[in-house]
Design an enzyme around this catalytic site. Structure first.
Site, PDB file in Angstrom:
ATOM      1  N   THR A  99       0.859  -1.184   0.000  1.00 46.98           N
ATOM      2  CA  THR A  99       0.000   0.000   0.000  1.00 46.98           C
ATOM      3  C   THR A  99       0.895   1.234   0.000  1.00 46.98           C
ATOM      4  O   THR A  99       1.849   1.311   0.756  1.00 46.98           O
ATOM      5  CB  THR A  99      -0.900   0.027   1.243  1.00 46.98           C
ATOM      6  OG1 THR A  99      -1.757  -1.096   1.219  1.00 46.98           O
ATOM      7  CG2 THR A  99      -1.743   1.302   1.280  1.00 46.98           C
TER       8      THR A  99
ATOM      9  N   HIS B 295      -4.350  -3.783   7.845  1.00 49.30           N
ATOM     10  CA  HIS B 295      -5.333  -4.844   7.595  1.00 49.30           C
ATOM     11  C   HIS B 295      -6.645  -4.206   7.149  1.00 49.30           C
ATOM     12  O   HIS B 295      -7.368  -3.600   7.949  1.00 49.30           O
ATOM     13  CB  HIS B 295      -5.530  -5.680   8.856  1.00 49.30           C
ATOM     14  CG  HIS B 295      -6.458  -6.840   8.643  1.00 49.30           C
ATOM     15  ND1 HIS B 295      -7.668  -6.944   9.293  1.00 49.30           N
ATOM     16  CD2 HIS B 295      -6.367  -7.922   7.822  1.00 49.30           C
ATOM     17  CE1 HIS B 295      -8.279  -8.058   8.897  1.00 49.30           C
ATOM     18  NE2 HIS B 295      -7.515  -8.655   8.007  1.00 49.30           N
TER      19      HIS B 295
END
Length: 244
Positions: free
Chosen positions: A104, A157
């Site tokens: 990410t 997460h």
């Protein structure tokens, strides 16, 4: 550009972007064969009346906008093929921690006119189900920007981040008078205590202050301000150098 692989060995990417001046935003999910999905998310923000396009709709819009497609093979690395095989061999248990080099990437910025913005892009989790979408393209979870508060981008997460609206939750604490550090610690702590979910945030205030926090093992980050580059990966390890 490129990302981790889903259960079929394909690359499906998500991205979102937001302008704090007028709360305009754009997002895409499950995008394939596009080098930089964040550019497509920005086109959604600037060229449509919508906020979020997905899968085939996003692909058709990209074609209309002249965004080139690239062969799937150019987005797949040998390293990620091996990581997928390893994950499947280990029965693909989804880990709550940020996996090493998950991929990410996020950014927040404040310009000279006082406008803030965020952008976040990802390929998600190794061995994810086809069509799985995490927090990254979801405004309020993967990021948020409002000139009256600041801008934030998140990582970690995805399912946990979605459940607590991590980005907006952190900025809520800022609105309530908390410092950026306090706000980040509170929201990340809440996600960890409530869901055992780990992650990280970068944020900048309307005054130009910035903060970076994470509960995962490590998180590569960098910040530029007043001609100085601050960067780090592990807790309590920050380097400061002059910008070129």
């Amino acid at each position: 550009c490129g990302s981790v692989l889903n259960v079929n060995g394909d690359v499906e990417m998500d991205a979102s972007i937001m302008n704090g001046q007028d709360l305009s935003a754009g997002a895409v999910s499950a995008v394939r064969c596009i080098a930089n999905p964040i550019k497509l998310a920005r086109l959604v923000m600037e060229k449509t009346a919508h906020c979020f396009l997905t899968d085939q709709g996003a692909a058709k819009f990209a074609a209309v906008m002249g965004v080139p497609t690239i062969p799937k093979e150019q987005l797949v690395t040998e390293r990620n093929i091996k990581r997928l095989e390893k994950e499947k061999h280990e029965k693909g248990a989804l880990k709550l921690d940020c996996q090493q080099d998950l991929g990410t990437v996020g950014a927040v910025a404040l310009d000279c006119k006082g406008n803030v913005a965020y952008a976040t892009s990802t390929g998600g989790i190794v061995n994810k189900m086809v069509g799985r979408v995490g927090d990254t393209p979801c405004i309020g979870s993967g990021g948020y920007a409002d000139n009256d508060i600041g801008a934030i981008s998140t990582t970690g997460h995805g399912e946990s981040i979605l459940k607590v609206n991590l980005a907006r939750l952190t900025l809520f604490h800022v609105e309530q008078g908390k410092t950026l550090e306090e706000a980040a610690s509170m929201s990340l702590g809440y996600m960890k205590s409530k869901l055992k979910g780990l992650g990280g945030v970068i944020l900048v205030s309307k005054a130009g202050d910035w903060a970076v926090k994470w509960t995962s093992t490590s998180m590569p980050w960098a910040a530029a301000k007043n001609g100085k580059l601050h960067s780090g990966i592990d807790l309590n390890e920050t380097s400061i150098t002059d910008l070129p």
